[in-house]
Design a protein around this motif. Structure first.
Motif, PDB file in Angstrom:
ATOM      1  N   LEU B 320       0.837  -1.089   0.019  1.00 48.41           N
ATOM      2  CA  LEU B 320       0.160  -0.041  -0.109  1.00 48.41           C
ATOM      3  C   LEU B 320       0.792   1.422  -0.130  1.00 48.41           C
ATOM      4  CD1 LEU B 320      -3.335  -0.829   2.178  1.00 48.41           C
ATOM      5  CD2 LEU B 320      -2.697  -1.302  -0.383  1.00 48.41           C
ATOM      6  N   SER B 321       2.019   1.045   0.037  1.00 43.61           N
ATOM      7  CA  SER B 321       3.026   2.419  -0.198  1.00 43.61           C
ATOM      8  C   SER B 321       3.631   2.397  -1.366  1.00 43.61           C
ATOM      9  CB  SER B 321       4.178   2.328   0.821  1.00 43.61           C
ATOM     10  OG  SER B 321       3.740   1.375   2.012  1.00 43.61           O
ATOM     11  N   ALA B 322       3.168   1.480  -2.302  1.00 44.93           N
ATOM     12  CA  ALA B 322       3.847   1.440  -3.783  1.00 44.93           C
ATOM     13  C   ALA B 322       2.792   1.541  -4.671  1.00 44.93           C
ATOM     14  CB  ALA B 322       4.476   0.127  -3.826  1.00 44.93           C
ATOM     15  N   TYR B 323       3.256   2.029  -5.939  1.00 43.85           N
ATOM     16  CA  TYR B 323       2.390   2.127  -6.976  1.00 43.85           C
ATOM     17  C   TYR B 323       3.021   1.755  -8.222  1.00 43.85           C
ATOM     18  CZ  TYR B 323      -0.186   4.148 -10.727  1.00 43.85           C
ATOM     19  OH  TYR B 323      -1.032   4.072 -12.201  1.00 43.85           O
ATOM     20  N   THR B 324       2.492   0.851  -8.902  1.00 42.28           N
ATOM     21  CA  THR B 324       2.892   0.370 -10.115  1.00 42.28           C
ATOM     22  C   THR B 324       1.570   0.520 -11.395  1.00 42.28           C
ATOM     23  OG1 THR B 324       2.378  -1.956 -10.287  1.00 42.28           O
ATOM     24  CG2 THR B 324       4.585  -1.259  -9.399  1.00 42.28           C
ATOM     25  N   GLU B 325       1.881   0.672 -12.597  1.00 41.16           N
ATOM     26  CA  GLU B 325       0.802   0.892 -13.313  1.00 41.16           C
ATOM     27  C   GLU B 325       0.135  -0.495 -13.444  1.00 41.16           C
ATOM     28  OE1 GLU B 325       2.254   2.511 -16.961  1.00 41.16           O
ATOM     29  OE2 GLU B 325       2.352   4.498 -16.205  1.00 41.16           O
ATOM     30  N   ASP B 327      -0.839  -2.303 -11.168  1.00 44.18           N
ATOM     31  CA  ASP B 327      -1.592  -2.762 -10.068  1.00 44.18           C
ATOM     32  C   ASP B 327      -3.062  -3.170 -10.548  1.00 44.18           C
ATOM     33  OD1 ASP B 327       0.306  -2.459  -8.308  1.00 44.18           O
ATOM     34  OD2 ASP B 327      -0.339  -0.329  -7.558  1.00 44.18           O
ATOM     35  N   GLU B 329      -6.936  -3.358 -10.613  1.00 42.37           N
ATOM     36  CA  GLU B 329      -7.923  -2.568  -9.930  1.00 42.37           C
ATOM     37  C   GLU B 329      -9.392  -3.282 -10.167  1.00 42.37           C
ATOM     38  OE1 GLU B 329      -7.751   0.414 -13.956  1.00 42.37           O
ATOM     39  OE2 GLU B 329      -6.578   1.063 -11.872  1.00 42.37           O
TER      40      GLU B 329
END
Lengths: 340, 335
Positions: B320-325, B327, B329
């Motif tokens: 929840l501290s990371a973001y990747t395209e 992810d 959804e």
């Protein structure tokens, strides 16, 4: 004093019969524990059990209780008293320690000058039927160290004693005698009194936990600041298990639950173990850590209550000892204090 | 186990004597039979008190966080040059070390604030299961010896297989050896049964919506809001919990059952990607609320959505501290 003798297997039937006529609270088995519950249809009251997980205090002093309602109108605030008077009720099967807790709670809630109407109403209308501990249920029981006994009459209106093949039923108070009609006409035989005395002596002798509860008052009087208080609390989770399961803990918090124009004033159990208990509006907390909170809990039970009402606020049921998730043992604390 | 205990005491004594740590957080024998309790040892000679057996239930990382944050608070008004460092030694098994990894990832303290004495773990006792095995009889005496528990009750002595009374989280534990440590005591423990770790969750997922709701309501109905679950959780370290905030007040404290449900749901949602399945919340609950099934469902979701097992490696980025395209959804539109 009226006495009766009933067959052992008749008890559950009697409880259910009373429950047909009025509100009855009785020990009921739920999953892995026994709890006091209002007996409803199809619920089986327990007659042989060690002790309940929850103390019966919530019958007189519920976990959460409406005190009044109010509504904001064009003409101002309208207040409505909590209009539900208590019903006549019977509490079946409290243990002598729990029954004694009511006499301790009475000291606070039913004083000459201050009477708590919510508590007193329910207390006056409830008949307490206690089941004597012929064999103390747990090795953690220590009632005899705090002015109690496995067959103590304190707080009971009626007492049942397991005599082997029958129950001896003793009616201590006029309130208790209201239940006479349910217990038949059989009077106990002449030997019953001597046998009851013998049972009382054996039961008291079977208590294995003894703590110097009465001896520590003078030590607590002069040791508010003592390094000992640094030694209890670090492992404490600051949960409310000990206070919520305790038959004598009675601290509460009053709050308003408001939705639009309507509000209810409720009082809820609170716990001296919670940081919020003493948190002030400014953010200052006079009991900033668990150390001060544990000192308060110990002092309240073994010093302040004696100062105020002349009695130790502990009945020796051992619930806090058994259910503390990190095994903080009030018996050890009291014993350690006695050695200071 | 005895040899582990012996080595543990020696190691702890040495760490304290050499002043490499200020305090050791471990377990000592409790006042009740077959019970161990967290302890805080500062004197090398007291290291003899340490025990390590199946009665050691709590996740000790909670206390590491407590001790270090209390110490930090005590140093706030000290001049920077006079501030003292405090190093905490901890007896760490798999789940506790995972929580420490989480604390480190969440920048709660530094790696050199803690010395981890790694211990292998074969699981701890679920006292509700034990009580069931004993027909509710009180334990008068007992000892945990290897894979057996010897218990004395009023009706006699019994030997019970440890695996029959292990906590649910232990039975299917994937990380019963420390994921990080500064020293390791004893040989690594044999694996548990991680292939079945989601069996309980799958059983709940297989229920109908109505059955699931009934299950949730039944469990929440037991809760007395003592907050023992929150207090024992190493991941629940907020200084002020949302249930205690009063401006605004998020959750009522009165009789409305939805308030209890909201407390539990919100606490669980704060555990997404942060629950190490140590089982402490379930083990401390005085009312026997089955919290683990709900939390394990979150654990399953996090693994399936992000391939992450919380606290399993210091190198992981918490999901929840990371973001990747990439992810996922789809859960937003198709929950």
């Amino acid at each position: 004093m009226e006495k009766r003798s009933i067959k052992k297997d008749a008890l559950a039937g009697i409880i259910k019969k009373v429950a047909g006529d009025m509100l009855v609270y009785a020990p009921v088995k739920e999953e892995d524990g026994v709890f006091f519950r209002a007996l409803g249809a199809g619920m089986e009251p327990q007659t042989t059990y060690a002790n309940t997980k929850n103390a019966p205090k919530n019958i007189f002093f519920p976990h959460t209780e409406k005190m009044m309602k109010y509504t904001r109108t064009d003409k101002g605030m309208e207040f409505v008293e909590n209009g539900d008077p208590a019903k006549d009720a019977v509490l079946f099967g409290s243990r002598p320690c729990d029954a004694k807790s009511f006499t301790l709670l009475d000291l606070l809630f039913d004083q000459e000058k201050y009477k708590d109407p919510f508590y007193c109403d329910k207390r006056e209308k409830t008949i307490v039927v206690t089941q004597a501990c012929v064999h103390p249920p747990y090795s953690t029981c220590f009632c005899t160290s705090v002015d109690g006994s496995p067959t103590s009459e304190a707080g009971s209106d009626v007492m049942l004693t397991d005599m082997g093949d029958s129950y001896l039923v003793e009616f201590f108070t006029p309130k208790g005698e209201k239940l006479l009609k349910y217990f038949g006409d059989a009077k106990p035989d002449a030997a019953a009194e001597a046998k009851k005395k013998e049972i009382a002596e054996t039961a008291a002798a079977e208590i294995v936990s003894h703590i110097p509860a009465k001896e520590i008052k003078p030590i607590l009087d002069v040791n508010f600041e003592h390094p000992f208080w640094n030694t209890i609390h670090q492992r404490c989770l600051a949960c409310g298990t000990c206070t919520f399961l305790c038959p004598t803990c009675h601290c509460f918090d009053i709050s308003d639950e408001v939705k639009y124009d309507d509000g209810i004033r409720v009082r809820n159990w609170d716990s001296c173990m919670f940081p919020m208990f003493t948190q002030e509006t400014s953010g200052h907390n006079p009991r900033p850590s668990q150390k001060e909170r544990w000192r308060q809990r110990t002092m309240h039970k073994f010093k302040y209550y004696i100062d105020m009402f002349g009695a130790i606020s502990c009945v020796g049921c051992g619930r806090c000892v058994m259910y503390c998730p990190v095994n903080i043992d009030i018996r050890k604390i009291v014993t350690d204090i006695s050695k200071l | 186990m005895e040899s582990i205990e012996k080595k543990l005491r020696e190691e702890a004594k040495l760490l304290l004597a050499e002043k490499r740590v200020d305090v050791i957080v471990g377990f000592e024998k409790g006042t009740l039979p077959l019970v161990a309790t967290p302890c805080f040892i500062e004197n090398p000679d007291d290291a003899e008190k340490l025990v390590w057996n199946a009665c050691c239930t709590q996740n000790l990382a909670k206390f590491v966080h407590d001790v270090l944050s209390q110490h930090r608070a005590s140093q706030v008004r000290v001049k920077p040059e006079d501030r003292k460092k405090k190093v905490v030694g901890v007896v760490g098994r798999g789940c506790a070390t995972r929580s420490i990894v989480l604390h480190l990832q969440e920048k709660q303290y530094d790696r050199d604030d803690v010395v981890i004495i790694g211990v292998p773990c074969t699981g701890y006792i679920d006292y509700k299961k034990l009580s069931g095995k004993l027909g509710g009889e009180e334990v008068l005496d007992g000892a945990a010896e290897g894979d057996q528990i010897k218990v004395k009750t009023a009706s006699g002595e019994k030997a019970i297989a440890l695996k029959d009374v292990l906590a649910a989280s232990c039975l299917t534990c994937r990380f019963n050896n420390p994921v990080i440590s500064d020293m390791m005591i004893g040989d690594p423990a044999p694996p548990m049964d991680p292939d079945h770790e989601y069996d309980d969750v799958n059983a709940v997922e297989a229920m109908s919506v109505e059955e699931r709701w009934a299950f949730f309501e039944k469990e929440m109905d037991k809760c007395i809001r003592c907050y023992a679950c929150r207090q024992t959780c190493p991941s629940c370290y907020c200084k002020t919990c949302f249930v205690e905030q009063s401006q605004p007040r998020w959750v009522g404290v009165g009789e409305d059952e939805t308030d209890t449900q909201v407390f539990q749901i919100m606490r669980m949602y704060h555990m997404v990607g942060r629950c190490v399945d140590c089982g402490s919340c379930s083990s401390v609950c005085p009312m026997g609320v089955d919290l683990r099934k709900f939390l394990k469902k979150l654990d399953k979701d996090v693994f399936e959505l992000f391939g992450n097992r919380p606290g399993s490696s210091l190198d992981d980025q918490p999901p929840l501290s990371a973001y990747t395209e990439n992810d996922k959804e789809n859960f937003i539109f198709n929950p």
